[in-house]
Structure formats: C-alpha cells, structure tokens
Motif scaffolding. Structure first.
Motif, PDB file in Angstrom:
ATOM      1  N   LYS A 132      14.009 -40.934  77.404  1.00 20.78           N
ATOM      2  CA  LYS A 132      14.725 -39.839  76.741  1.00 20.78           C
ATOM      3  C   LYS A 132      14.178 -38.494  77.179  1.00 20.78           C
ATOM      4  N   TYR A 133      12.812 -38.447  77.158  1.00 23.84           N
ATOM      5  CA  TYR A 133      12.181 -37.198  77.545  1.00 23.84           C
ATOM      6  C   TYR A 133      12.578 -36.807  78.962  1.00 23.84           C
ATOM      7  N   ARG A 134      12.622 -37.860  79.815  1.00 18.59           N
ATOM      8  CA  ARG A 134      12.942 -37.579  81.205  1.00 18.59           C
ATOM      9  C   ARG A 134      14.347 -36.983  81.307  1.00 18.59           C
ATOM     10  N   MET A 135      15.269 -37.648  80.558  1.00 24.13           N
ATOM     11  CA  MET A 135      16.640 -37.132  80.562  1.00 24.13           C
ATOM     12  C   MET A 135      16.664 -35.677  80.096  1.00 24.13           C
ATOM     13  N   MET A 136      15.908 -35.473  78.992  1.00 22.53           N
ATOM     14  CA  MET A 136      15.924 -34.120  78.449  1.00 22.53           C
ATOM     15  C   MET A 136      15.323 -33.123  79.427  1.00 22.53           C
ATOM     16  N   ARG A 137      14.253 -33.628  80.107  1.00 23.29           N
ATOM     17  CA  ARG A 137      13.611 -32.738  81.058  1.00 23.29           C
ATOM     18  C   ARG A 137      14.577 -32.407  82.203  1.00 23.29           C
ATOM     19  N   ILE A 138      15.287 -33.452  82.678  1.00 19.25           N
ATOM     20  CA  ILE A 138      16.264 -33.213  83.751  1.00 19.25           C
ATOM     21  C   ILE A 138      17.327 -32.227  83.275  1.00 19.25           C
ATOM     22  N   TRP A 139      17.774 -32.465  82.021  1.00 22.62           N
ATOM     23  CA  TRP A 139      18.795 -31.595  81.434  1.00 22.62           C
ATOM     24  C   TRP A 139      18.303 -30.152  81.369  1.00 22.62           C
ATOM     25  N   ASP A 140      17.020 -30.031  80.903  1.00 22.03           N
ATOM     26  CA  ASP A 140      16.430 -28.686  80.833  1.00 22.03           C
ATOM     27  C   ASP A 140      16.339 -28.057  82.212  1.00 22.03           C
ATOM     28  N   GLY A 141      15.895 -28.915  83.144  1.00 21.74           N
ATOM     29  CA  GLY A 141      15.768 -28.414  84.509  1.00 21.74           C
ATOM     30  C   GLY A 141      17.100 -27.933  85.049  1.00 21.74           C
ATOM     31  N   LEU A 142      18.138 -28.761  84.812  1.00 20.57           N
ATOM     32  CA  LEU A 142      19.483 -28.392  85.276  1.00 20.57           C
ATOM     33  C   LEU A 142      19.938 -27.088  84.647  1.00 20.57           C
ATOM     34  N   LYS A 143      19.699 -27.045  83.290  1.00 20.66           N
ATOM     35  CA  LYS A 143      20.116 -25.849  82.569  1.00 20.66           C
ATOM     36  C   LYS A 143      19.412 -24.626  83.168  1.00 20.66           C
ATOM     37  N   GLY A 144      18.100 -24.811  83.405  1.00 21.41           N
ATOM     38  CA  GLY A 144      17.324 -23.717  83.991  1.00 21.41           C
ATOM     39  C   GLY A 144      17.891 -23.294  85.330  1.00 21.41           C
ATOM     40  N   LEU A 145      18.216 -24.309  86.146  1.00 24.29           N
ATOM     41  CA  LEU A 145      18.772 -24.019  87.468  1.00 24.29           C
ATOM     42  C   LEU A 145      20.050 -23.209  87.366  1.00 24.29           C
ATOM     43  N   VAL A 146      20.955 -23.713  86.452  1.00 24.66           N
ATOM     44  CA  VAL A 146      22.251 -23.050  86.298  1.00 24.66           C
ATOM     45  C   VAL A 146      22.041 -21.622  85.817  1.00 24.66           C
ATOM     46  N   VAL A 147      21.151 -21.496  84.782  1.00 26.69           N
ATOM     47  CA  VAL A 147      20.901 -20.158  84.242  1.00 26.69           C
ATOM     48  C   VAL A 147      20.346 -19.254  85.336  1.00 26.69           C
ATOM     49  N   ARG A 148      19.371 -19.810  86.100  1.00 24.83           N
ATOM     50  CA  ARG A 148      18.775 -18.997  87.146  1.00 24.83           C
ATOM     51  C   ARG A 148      19.823 -18.594  88.187  1.00 24.83           C
ATOM     52  N   PHE A 149      20.690 -19.583  88.523  1.00 20.57           N
ATOM     53  CA  PHE A 149      21.730 -19.294  89.508  1.00 20.57           C
ATOM     54  C   PHE A 149      22.622 -18.146  89.037  1.00 20.57           C
ATOM     55  N   PHE A 150      23.067 -18.278  87.745  1.00 22.21           N
ATOM     56  CA  PHE A 150      23.971 -17.241  87.264  1.00 22.21           C
ATOM     57  C   PHE A 150      23.256 -15.908  87.111  1.00 22.21           C
ATOM     58  N   THR A 151      21.965 -15.959  86.731  1.00 22.60           N
ATOM     59  CA  THR A 151      21.217 -14.703  86.642  1.00 22.60           C
ATOM     60  C   THR A 151      21.150 -14.037  88.006  1.00 22.60           C
ATOM     61  N   ARG A 152      20.889 -14.878  89.028  1.00 21.21           N
ATOM     62  CA  ARG A 152      20.800 -14.302  90.369  1.00 21.21           C
ATOM     63  C   ARG A 152      22.133 -13.701  90.795  1.00 21.21           C
ATOM     64  N   VAL A 153      23.203 -14.472  90.534  1.00 26.49           N
ATOM     65  CA  VAL A 153      24.528 -13.958  90.901  1.00 26.49           C
ATOM     66  C   VAL A 153      24.801 -12.657  90.160  1.00 26.49           C
ATOM     67  N   TRP A 154      24.444 -12.660  88.858  1.00 29.62           N
ATOM     68  CA  TRP A 154      24.664 -11.484  88.038  1.00 29.62           C
ATOM     69  C   TRP A 154      23.867 -10.296  88.568  1.00 29.62           C
ATOM     70  N   MET A 155      22.586 -10.564  88.909  1.00 30.58           N
ATOM     71  CA  MET A 155      21.745  -9.501  89.447  1.00 30.58           C
ATOM     72  C   MET A 155      22.337  -8.954  90.744  1.00 30.58           C
ATOM     73  N   PHE A 156      22.829  -9.904  91.551  1.00 34.06           N
ATOM     74  CA  PHE A 156      23.424  -9.505  92.827  1.00 34.06           C
ATOM     75  C   PHE A 156      24.593  -8.550  92.599  1.00 34.06           C
ATOM     76  N   PHE A 157      25.478  -8.950  91.661  1.00 33.87           N
ATOM     77  CA  PHE A 157      26.643  -8.104  91.398  1.00 33.87           C
ATOM     78  C   PHE A 157      26.230  -6.784  90.774  1.00 33.87           C
ATOM     79  N   LYS A 158      25.193  -6.840  89.919  1.00 32.91           N
ATOM     80  CA  LYS A 158      24.737  -5.615  89.281  1.00 32.91           C
ATOM     81  C   LYS A 158      24.218  -4.646  90.344  1.00 32.91           C
ATOM     82  N   LYS A 159      23.416  -5.200  91.259  1.00 32.03           N
ATOM     83  CA  LYS A 159      22.878  -4.362  92.336  1.00 32.03           C
ATOM     84  C   LYS A 159      24.011  -3.752  93.156  1.00 32.03           C
ATOM     85  N   ALA A 160      25.001  -4.619  93.462  1.00 30.15           N
ATOM     86  CA  ALA A 160      26.128  -4.136  94.270  1.00 30.15           C
ATOM     87  C   ALA A 160      26.864  -3.031  93.526  1.00 30.15           C
TER      88      ALA A 160
END
Lengths: 484, 484
Positions: free
Chosen positions: A26-54
């Motif tokens: 369960k923990y592993r699943m949750m960890r993967i889920w957290d990791g995925l969530k983190g990845l997605v959040v980081r991705f969107f933050t980066r995209v957002w930062m990119f657009f903000k900079k632009a």
C-alpha cells in the motif's frame, strides 16, 4: 528490505490460515502516487513558470507582442492571394512563394527585414539571370552535355558562394543573400531541365517574391516600426549611464554602506561587458535602414560601435574595481577617511562625465558642459593624487589619542600592507578616469563629428536673456539629479 | 581660375586670326585619364586584396575549403533525384524540396547541421499534423466557415510561434524549428484549400525533406566532419594558453624588455575577451551532436562555458594589467629590482597553473601536478606580499653610494607616489592569481567532475618503474617549455 527481497510478512491467525500483511504494498502504491502527483505538479509548475516568464518578457517590452501580431497579419494578408481566385489565377501556382517569403523574411527590426528582403530580391534576380544564361549555353551545346554543364556550374557556384560566407564582411552583410543565391540557382537550373518555359517560371518566382517582400517592408515600416538604428542609439547611452551608476555605487560601497537597491545597480557594468554581440548585430542591420527620425540613411553606425568598445574598456576597469570590494574591511578607518572624499569626488565627477556623454549621444546635441566636466574630473584626479602623496604622513599616526590627551601621543606605523588595497583601488579609479578621458570622450567626439550633432543651445544663442539660460541649466540639473 | 570661369586663353597670330590655347583642356583630359586609371587600379587592387584575404582564410583552415566542396557534392547528388527519371517519378514534383533542404540545412559543423535537420523534420511533422487536423475540423464545419477557421488558426499559431522565438531558451535551441513550423503550417493549410489529396502532399513533403536531411547528415558526419563539440573543447584550453602567455609577456615587459614577437603574444587576452559569442554558439550546437571521439552524447558542454567565463574574468584583470605598462618607466629601478623577481615568479607560476589547467582540459586527464602548481602560486603570492612588506625599508634608501663609499651615505626618501604604480601592478597580479585559483581552477575541477576526466597516470599506476615516470615528467617539461 522486505519489499526489495520480495519477502511477504504474514500473521498466523488462530484457525491456522495466515493473513498476508500488505502495508508495504500500500505504502509503495501511495509513494508511487505521491511521486506521480509530484511529477505532474512539478511539470505544470515548470510550464506555468515558462509561460509566466514569456508573459513578463512581453509585458517588459510590448513591442514584442506587436511584432507577433504584425507577422500574423502579414501572413493572413498574403494567404489571401491564395484564397481569392482572381489573384490566384493572376500570380499562378507559385503564390506559395509569397507566403514563404513572408515567413522567412519578416524580422523584428525594420533593418533586419530590409536586409533580408533586399538580399532575397537581389540574390534571386542574380541567380535567376545566371541560371538562364548557363541554361541557354547548355542547351546550345547539345543534349548530351546539358546535364554535365548544368551540374558542374551548380557545383562550382555553390562551392564558391559557400566559401564566400566565411569572409567576415560577406557574412555580416550578405549571408542570407548567399543562401538564396544557391537556392534559386539550383532550383531554376534543376527545374530548367524539365520545365520548358523557364523564363515564365523565373518571372513568376521573382514577382511573387517581390509581392511578399513589399508586404513585409510595408508592414514592418508602417505598423509600430522597430528601428534597429534607434535601438542602438538608445542602447549606447543607456549602457554608459549604467556604467556611471556602477562606478558610483562601487566607490560608495567601498567607503561606506549602500542599500540593497544600489547593490543591484552595482552590477550594471555586466550588461556592458556582454553587449558586444548585440551592438554589432544592430549596427549590421541598421545600415540597411532608410532615413528615419533623426537619422539619415548613411548615419555613422560604426562610430556607435567604437563608443560601445570604449565603454567596454571602462567596464573592464570597473569589473576589476568591484573585486577590490572584498578587501575593503581590512583597510584602517583613518586611511579610508583620508582618501574617501577624494575618491568619492573622482567617482562622481567621472560618472558626471559619462552622464554628460550619454546625454550628448541621446539628444544628438554637443554638450556645452563636457569640457568643464572633464576638467572637473582631471582636478579630482589631481586631488586624489595629492591625497595619496600625503598618505605617508598619516601612516605614522598618533595612537590612543582618546585615552590620555595630555600625555604625548605614541606613534604607530600603519604597515604598508594595510594601505596597499586602498591605494590600488585609488589607482584603478584613476585608470578608469583616464580611460574615460582618452577613449570614451574621444569616441563620442568622433561620433558627434561624423553624425554632425547639433551645437549646444547656449553656444548657438549666446545673447539670450537669462530666463532661458536658467531653464537650460535647470534641465541640466534635472538630468544630473536623475543620474544620481 | 580660367577653366572654372570658362575663359579661353588665345594668342593673336600675325595674320589677325587667333589660335586658341588648349593646354588646360589637355591637362584636364590627362587628369581625368589618370583619375580613371587610378580608380581602375584601385578597384582591381581591392578586388585582388579581397580574393587574397579570402584565399588566406581558406589556407589558414583548409577545412573551410572541404566544407564548400561538401556542399557542392551534396547538392549535385540531390539534384540527381531530379535528373534521373525513375527516381523523379517515385518522389514526384516535390523533389525540389530535397534540393532546398540541402541548401538551407547544410552547416559548417556537424552540430549545426543536426540542429537544423532535427528542427526541420520535427517542425515539419508537427505542423503538417496540426494543419491536417485543423483542416479536417474546418472541412466538417461547412464550406462557409472553412477559410475563416483556417485563417484564424494560421494567425494564432504564427503569432504564438513568433513570440516564442523571443524566449532565450527557445531562441537558442528551436529558433529554426519555429520558422519551419510556421512555414509548413501556412503552406499546408493554404494549399489544403485547393489540393484535395492533402495527405499525399504532406507525405511527399515529409519524405523529400527526410531524403535531403539524411543526405546532409551523412555528408557532414562522414566526409571530413567538423564537430562543434571538439572545436569548443580545443578552443577553451587554447584561450587559457593565450591568457598564460599574455600574463607572462606583460610582466616580462614591465620589469624588462621583450621582443616584437612577445609583444604580439601580449595581445592574446583580447581573443578571450571576445570569445563569448562563439563559445556560446558552439555549445548550443554541440548539444545536438552524437557521441564522437572522446565525447559522449550528453557531454557537459555547459561546463565548458563556465570555464570560458572564468577565463574571461581573468582576462579582464590582465587587460587592466596591460594598461599599467604605460607607467612602467616612471618607477624607480631599485623598486623594480626589489619586486621584479617576485612578480616574475608569480606570473610564471600563475601561467603554469593555467597551462596545467589547459592541459587537463585538452587531454581530458586530471593533472597530478595541479595541486602542487596551485601551491606554488600561493607561495609566490606570499613571497610577493613579503616583498611588498619590506618595501618601506627600501623607500628610505642610501643615495649616491658609488660616489663616496666611506662617507656615511645620505638617505633619500622615495616618494610613495613613485611606488604606487608598481604596487597596484603587483596587487593586480595578486588579484589575477586569486581569480585563477577561485574561478578557473574550480570551473575546471567541476568540468573534470561532470565529464569524468581520467585519473592521472601516476595515480593509477603508482608502482611503475622509474623509466616510465621519467618519460611522463619529460612530457610535462616539454609542454611547460612550449608554454613558455
């Protein structure tokens, strides 16, 4: 460890069966889920930062937005040629070349667009003409030799033109033209082998390219034009002002304390260090621009480059000066106090000269005060040199005066080592001043000469009433204040 | 005056008629003739000089000649597709796009070619795909709306893509791709309105572009390849060596005399000052290059830029150092003799460190001697500082010793002002050394870390026989000699 080795943890229940514990899983699943969530959040933050900079980039200079709209509009207009049947039938199937021309030729500055347009038209014309000539010769020398002659001429011309692009002058002025020359020559000569009415093809191509370039030139010159020459003209004095501020802040920092905002301004010289490439590219395209605003067609853009180079030579000095800031705390206060005012004086008079020069370039009017400002700077240099001369007196200074004023004061010798940092700081400051005098002032003088800057107001009308003179001097003060 | 006012000089002959004298006219003709001759001679001299310079450029780096031949060959090969009927029928009328691709995409370095090729393929694919999608939507929303939808999408995409080119990251990596994206989208969407078998057009265009790019990639990678990465890898240590030589020559010039050849070497730092733009463009295209020679695909090219920036920061210092040369004659000989050896020592140990670093980068092998060299440099700094400390003793020096050795020598005080130039020269030298230690050594260390440079020979095989060790040290000496 359990999860790594694949071992299962189980509890033996009363009835003899065992229940497998799956918390790890369960923990592993949750960890993967957290990791995925983190990845997605980081991705969107980066995209957002990119657009903000632009977005910030565009807000910083809205002309960039306008440029994009201009390109869009020009493309829309030119594609009308394709959509509207009467025009389409007139220009023929090669209307596509007009679209292509717009896409490839449209640049941010008017000069850039003109450079590409003129290069494109001339190179297309020249290459088309040459290809027709060679084709005529080839077709008269028999069917067997035709492909050989065409191929050989293509090989020779392509190689020679490619080589010419390595020559700096050609690279700076005709690089794009060289590409288009090879392109057109190969297209015309290759299709000449198939298409019979070559003249028609060549004529069609040229006319569509002219339609495209005209549209580009008109759009870029009429709708919110960005003149490379004007940009260069504004960049050079802006950089000088930055240098002046850097110098002031650096000296102020050495002999006292400065606030955070001034610390930022201290870094201004770095812009000047890195400005060479952009200055050169601006000057390169500015030469193609017609008379605009206060600039004639043959405005001496090369002299701006000289002024830029002189600014840079001052910037090297200031860069070295800033690295002296690390050792400022080791210098005895007495020595600092002794040299401080002279140094501050020299820096403010130096930056005054730079500001005056910046103003000269900016307003394209010779300054009436520049000679006085240079004289001030020279005097400040002399003052600092005098202060340096009297330094040895100070190096043997009364000690512990406060403790006992009546007892004859003991003498301490400040070791030379403690004085060296501030002495070399001062001599770097003098070097900066001499570079300003020898390089910068002369470069601006040369620019004023070749660009025929106006004479200053009070020299042209020496017998004005005092009222106007007051306003002029007030203005002078205002710019001086702005600079400080 | 006569010729200007049009007055004729004439002599009245005995018989009453007058003979007009035409020496002015003759002279004028001759002058015009001379002027014309001069013009023609000057023109041909200029043309001749131009070609001579161009030729020298090629002789200097014969790879430039090879590049031109490569372009010629690639163009010849691709035009075969057009000449040969079977191939022509296979690829169709758009074979012309293959020719165009070769002309536009072929760059001097492999990295540049790959950058353009990959950008072109990806952008064409993406834009074609998008255009097809929009076209499908437009054609399903009725004949009336079709041109509006296509026009609007063209406008939006062209504007957005143009804007993205202002973003530095996009500009550096995908600038060409952006142009091609707009180009392909507008071509496909515009011709989509007419041509029914759009898919066929898109497929044809893509396949011809792939033919062109493949040809370019193969030619540029197989026939005398010029790798941007390798160029950058060689440029960085070459610049460091130039800096080392400049520093040596500068100090030697200050404390003695140097020959003409060394004076040329003294200017070497200028190359470093101006290398930023070319370093950056090389690093930008090097990232596209596959593994080649000693470099992997993801070789840390960015670290080379850091080393370059650190070299430049040393170069600023050396630039300021060279301007001290003007005042070298004003410094008393005694002071010069006192500081000379320590300064020479520091400069030679500094340039030794730079040479060692250059060697490290060049051979991609960590240097076993770098720590010792840095230690040497630090010691030299201390030595110079000690000499500076004992300077005051010298400033009160015996006068006219030679004249009368028995009489107690008079004491003269060398004024501080005479010492300041050499003191600030020395402290600039110390600053240069500290920049080398703090910036350059660290930057190279970082590069060695991220590029996984080899360990030095004598560390890997500590128990070798002395014979090999001798060879290694001999090699070291050889490179040290070359540097000097």
């Amino acid at each position: 460890m359990a999860s790594k080795n694949g071992v299962e943890w189980s509890i033996r229940v009363d009835d003899g069966s065992s229940v497998v514990l799956e918390p790890e899983h369960k923990y592993r699943m949750m960890r993967i889920w957290d990791g995925l969530k983190g990845l997605v959040v980081r991705f969107f933050t980066r995209v957002w930062m990119f657009f903000k900079k632009a977005w910030d980039l565009g807000v910083d200079d809205p002309r960039k937005f306008f440029h994009c709209l201009k390109v869009g509009v020009a493309l829309m207009v030119v594609s009308l040629f394709y959509y509207m049947r009467p025009l389409y039938d007139g220009v023929g199937g090669s209307a596509i070349w007009a679209v292509m021309t717009v896409v490839v030729v449209f640049e941010y500055t008017v000069g850039g667009t003109l450079y590409k347009c003129l290069n494109r038209i001339c190179a297309t014309f020249l290459a088309g003409f040459l290809a027709l000539g060679v084709h005529w010769i080839a077709s008269h020398s028999g069917h067997r030799f035709e492909p050989y002659i065409m191929g050989l001429s293509l090989f020779i011309l392509a190689s020679a033109t490619t080589f010419s692009r390595f020559i700096p002058v050609v690279k700076a002025r005709y690089d794009y033209g060289c590409t288009i020359f090879i392109l057109t020559y190969s297209l015309v000569s290759v299709s000449g082998y198939r298409v019979d009415d070559l003249l028609h093809v060549a004529h069609e191509r040229l006319s569509t390219i002219i339609i495209g370039t005209c549209l580009c030139i008109i759009t870029s010159m009429v709708v919110f034009p960005v003149w490379a020459g004007l940009e260069l003209h504004l960049l050079i004095p802006r950089n000088m002002d930055k240098l002046a501020k850097s110098l002031d802040c650096c000296v102020a920092d050495y002999f006292g304390h400065i606030d955070e905002e001034s610390k930022k301004k201290l870094q201004g010289y770095k812009c000047v260090l890195n400005a060479k490439a952009s200055e050169e590219s601006m000057a390169n395209v500015a030469r193609w621009e017609p008379a605009h605003g206060r600039f004639n067609f043959r405005h001496p853009w090369k002299n701006y480059l000289k002024v830029g180079a002189s600014s840079r030579s001052c910037a090297y000095c200031i860069e070295t000066l800033t690295s002296c800031l690390d050792s400022k705390d080791k210098v005895p206060e007495a020595i600092k106090n002794h040299l401080g005012s002279a140094c501050m004086n020299l820096s403010s008079s130096s930056s005054n000269v730079m500001g005056e020069l910046a103003n000269t370039v900016n307003t394209m009017t010779r300054s009436a005060k520049i000679d006085m400002a240079v004289e001030d700077m020279k005097n400040a240099v002399k003052e600092l040199q005098n202060d340096l001369k009297t330094l040895p007196d100070l190096m043997i200074q009364p000690h512990d005066k406060e403790k006992d004023e009546l007892v004859p004061s003991e003498l301490t010798v400040v070791p030379l080592m403690d004085v060296i940092p501030v002495v070399s700081f001062a001599s770097l400051l003098i070097e900066t001043a001499s570079r300003i005098e020898e390089n910068l002032v002369k470069a601006v003088e040369e620019l004023a000469e070749s660009a025929q800057f106006k004479q200053p107001e009070d020299e042209k009308k020496p017998k004005q009433n005092s009222n106007t003179a007051k306003i002029v001097s007030d203005e002078g003060n205002a710019t001086a204040l702005e600079r400080v």
